[in-house]
Design a protein around this motif. Structure first.
Motif, mmCIF file in Angstrom:
data_model
loop_
_atom_site.group_PDB
_atom_site.id
_atom_site.type_symbol
_atom_site.label_atom_id
_atom_site.label_comp_id
_atom_site.label_asym_id
_atom_site.label_seq_id
_atom_site.Cartn_x
_atom_site.Cartn_y
_atom_site.Cartn_z
ATOM 1 N N MET A 1 0.798 -1.489 -0.010
ATOM 2 C CA MET A 1 -0.308 -0.196 -0.015
ATOM 3 C C MET A 1 0.790 0.877 -0.128
ATOM 4 O O MET A 1 1.596 1.400 0.907
ATOM 5 N N ALA A 2 0.858 1.534 -1.088
ATOM 6 C CA ALA A 2 1.718 3.582 -0.989
ATOM 7 C C ALA A 2 0.979 4.524 -0.544
ATOM 8 O O ALA A 2 -0.554 5.170 -0.780
ATOM 9 N N TYR A 3 1.593 4.975 -0.222
ATOM 10 C CA TYR A 3 0.967 7.110 0.954
ATOM 11 C C TYR A 3 1.721 7.996 0.492
ATOM 12 O O TYR A 3 1.146 8.775 0.310
ATOM 13 N N VAL A 4 3.094 7.787 -0.101
ATOM 14 C CA VAL A 4 3.605 8.326 -0.206
ATOM 15 C C VAL A 4 2.495 9.145 -1.892
ATOM 16 O O VAL A 4 2.841 8.172 -2.708
ATOM 17 N N SER A 5 2.603 10.708 -2.170
ATOM 18 C CA SER A 5 2.707 10.829 -3.129
ATOM 19 C C SER A 5 2.687 11.110 -4.634
ATOM 20 O O SER A 5 4.372 11.325 -4.340
ATOM 21 N N SER A 6 2.775 10.161 -5.480
ATOM 22 C CA SER A 6 3.148 10.479 -6.255
ATOM 23 C C SER A 6 2.995 11.527 -7.523
ATOM 24 O O SER A 6 3.857 11.697 -8.074
ATOM 25 N N SER A 7 2.764 12.552 -7.312
ATOM 26 C CA SER A 7 2.001 13.798 -7.731
ATOM 27 C C SER A 7 2.789 14.942 -6.900
ATOM 28 O O SER A 7 3.006 16.041 -7.243
ATOM 29 N N GLY A 8 3.410 14.792 -6.070
ATOM 30 C CA GLY A 8 4.572 15.388 -5.148
ATOM 31 C C GLY A 8 3.633 16.242 -3.805
ATOM 32 O O GLY A 8 3.953 15.582 -2.865
ATOM 33 N N GLU A 9 2.978 16.562 -4.498
ATOM 34 C CA GLU A 9 1.722 17.440 -2.347
ATOM 35 C C GLU A 9 1.065 16.019 -2.235
ATOM 36 O O GLU A 9 -0.457 15.894 -3.382
ATOM 37 N N PHE A 10 0.873 16.098 -0.626
ATOM 38 C CA PHE A 10 -0.273 15.383 -1.278
ATOM 39 C C PHE A 10 -1.481 15.725 -0.199
ATOM 40 O O PHE A 10 -1.132 17.173 -0.339
ATOM 41 N N THR A 11 -2.693 15.000 -0.532
ATOM 42 C CA THR A 11 -3.995 15.696 -0.760
ATOM 43 C C THR A 11 -4.801 14.890 -0.298
ATOM 44 O O THR A 11 -4.759 13.380 -0.426
ATOM 45 N N ARG A 12 -5.218 14.994 0.779
ATOM 46 C CA ARG A 12 -6.289 14.432 1.251
ATOM 47 C C ARG A 12 -7.836 13.929 1.095
ATOM 48 O O ARG A 12 -8.765 14.527 0.779
ATOM 49 N N ASP A 13 -8.047 13.042 0.359
ATOM 50 C CA ASP A 13 -9.617 12.624 0.461
ATOM 51 C C ASP A 13 -10.099 13.434 1.214
ATOM 52 O O ASP A 13 -10.425 12.268 2.179
ATOM 53 N N GLN A 14 -11.131 14.031 1.094
ATOM 54 C CA GLN A 14 -12.134 14.375 2.372
ATOM 55 C C GLN A 14 -13.879 13.895 2.115
ATOM 56 O O GLN A 14 -14.830 14.683 2.362
ATOM 57 N N ARG A 15 -14.257 12.634 0.656
ATOM 58 C CA ARG A 15 -14.681 12.379 0.840
ATOM 59 C C ARG A 15 -15.541 11.586 1.375
ATOM 60 O O ARG A 15 -15.172 10.550 2.005
ATOM 61 N N TYR A 16 -16.561 12.041 2.737
ATOM 62 C CA TYR A 16 -16.876 11.171 3.761
ATOM 63 C C TYR A 16 -18.435 10.770 4.114
ATOM 64 O O TYR A 16 -19.220 11.615 2.942
ATOM 65 N N ILE A 17 -18.781 9.556 4.553
ATOM 66 C CA ILE A 17 -19.963 10.032 4.335
ATOM 67 C C ILE A 17 -20.807 10.964 5.111
ATOM 68 O O ILE A 17 -20.359 10.701 6.784
ATOM 69 N N ALA A 18 -21.481 11.860 4.722
ATOM 70 C CA ALA A 18 -22.264 12.582 5.518
ATOM 71 C C ALA A 18 -23.487 12.550 6.491
ATOM 72 O O ALA A 18 -23.775 13.560 7.142
#
Length: 338
Positions: A1-18
């Motif tokens: 499982m990869a965590y380091v961003s391949s695009s450089g800057e890390f962007t958190r997925d904030q799509r949660y069950i609302a």
């Protein structure tokens, strides 16, 4: 499982069950004692917010809690701490099962905290920011006598503003450092993180708490990042301008909260370290968990009482933890002190 961003800057997925659990049930889920189960991992800072708030408000008897183990794989958190590897209330081995029960083929993160409807076995929400606010506002009828008001109406605008900048630069900022895929992205996140920590130090130099003179939601959200700073973020995420223990104001502030019932007694340093160092193999390929740091400092006098303030406002501290929710002493600073 990869965590380091391949695009450089890390962007958190904030799509949660609302979906929300509310006093009036407007989303189809009404507040009801015994109906729901809060699933957490003590390793996770976002889940730890819910653990702290639930304890401070005294919701243990109406909202049960399932504790997942400190590590997970691509298929989600597991209940490996429980006999037979199954949650004793939900009867599932993986939190993923509750997500799929409501959303077959759910393709977003299987995250904690999550609240599951015990009747159906279906996840209701994993919107961690809203979960704790709703504990304060929607579950009020079930708060313990003397529970603090963690989200007072007259301070909500200021709490929300503080929470926004702390999330962007600190709570998520440490991840933007640790998961950065390039030097420029890392240094940008690093600069923002320590600029905000300096700002927080100035704010807290003359004020015991972040907003007002009592503990609020803002303190809970900052605490769960600070308590992980030296064990994990300083080294593992390269947030290494200084350790927390080398930032006098924030270190004293964090110790003050840690020694307040409801905060430090929910912290499991073993789970915290095992999660980050064992799971993030693209950052720590060997999976070796550091033996340090020395935890004894968390129990030293902090001196913040001199600033005044009333931790619980007009209320009082929560009672002792139940045996089933007590953190093993060997995972706490008490093991060092002993």
């Amino acid at each position: 499982m990869a965590y380091v961003s391949s695009s450089g800057e890390f962007t958190r997925d904030q799509r949660y069950i609302a979906t929300r659990i509310t006093a009036d049930g407007r989303d189809g889920f009404v507040v009801e004692p015994g109906r729901y189960r809060l699933v957490v991992s003590r390793a996770c800072p976002w889940a730890s917010r819910a653990v702290v708030v639930r304890r401070l408000l005294g919701l243990e008897t109406v909202l049960s809690m399932g504790i997942a183990g400190p590590t997970h794989d691509e298929r989600s958190w597991t209940f490996d701490l429980d006999p037979g590897g199954r949650d004793p209330v939900l009867g599932i081995e993986r939190l993923q099962e509750a997500y799929f029960a409501r959303f077959p083929g759910y393709d977003r993160g299987i995250t904690v905290p999550a609240i599951v409807d015990v009747r159906t076995g279906q996840v209701v929400t994993n919107d961690y920011a809203q979960i704790t606010l709703d504990m304060s506002t929607q579950w009020r009828a079930y708060h313990r006598p003397g529970a603090p008001d963690l989200y007072p109406e007259d301070l909500r605008a200021e709490i929300d503003q503080v929470n926004r900048v702390v999330f962007a630069d600190v709570n998520n900022g440490v991840y933007r450092c640790g998961f950065a895929g390039g030097q420029e992205a890392y240094e940008k996140a690093y600069g923002r993180l320590f600029a905000r920590l300096d700002w927080l130090s100035e704010r807290l130099a003359a004020s015991r708490y972040l907003v007002g003179d009592t503990i609020t939601e803002a303190d809970v959200r900052l605490f769960t990042t600070l308590v992980r700073f030296d064990p994990v973020y300083h080294g593992h995420f390269k947030c290494n301008r200084e350790k927390l223990s080398e930032m006098p104001v924030l270190w004293a502030y964090a110790r003050d909260l840690f020694q307040t019932p409801g905060f430090g007694d929910t912290v499991d340093f073993d789970h915290i370290k095992r999660h980050y160092y064992e799971v993030h193999r693209d950052i720590n390929p060997t999976g070796i968990v550091p033996a340090g740091p020395d935890l004894s400092g968390w129990l030293t006098p902090h001196g913040r009482e001199a600033l005044g303030g009333r931790p619980f406002g007009e209320g009082c501290e929560p009672g002792p933890l139940s045996e089933t929710e007590t953190v093993p002493v060997e995972h706490t600073p008490l093991a060092v002190a002993a």
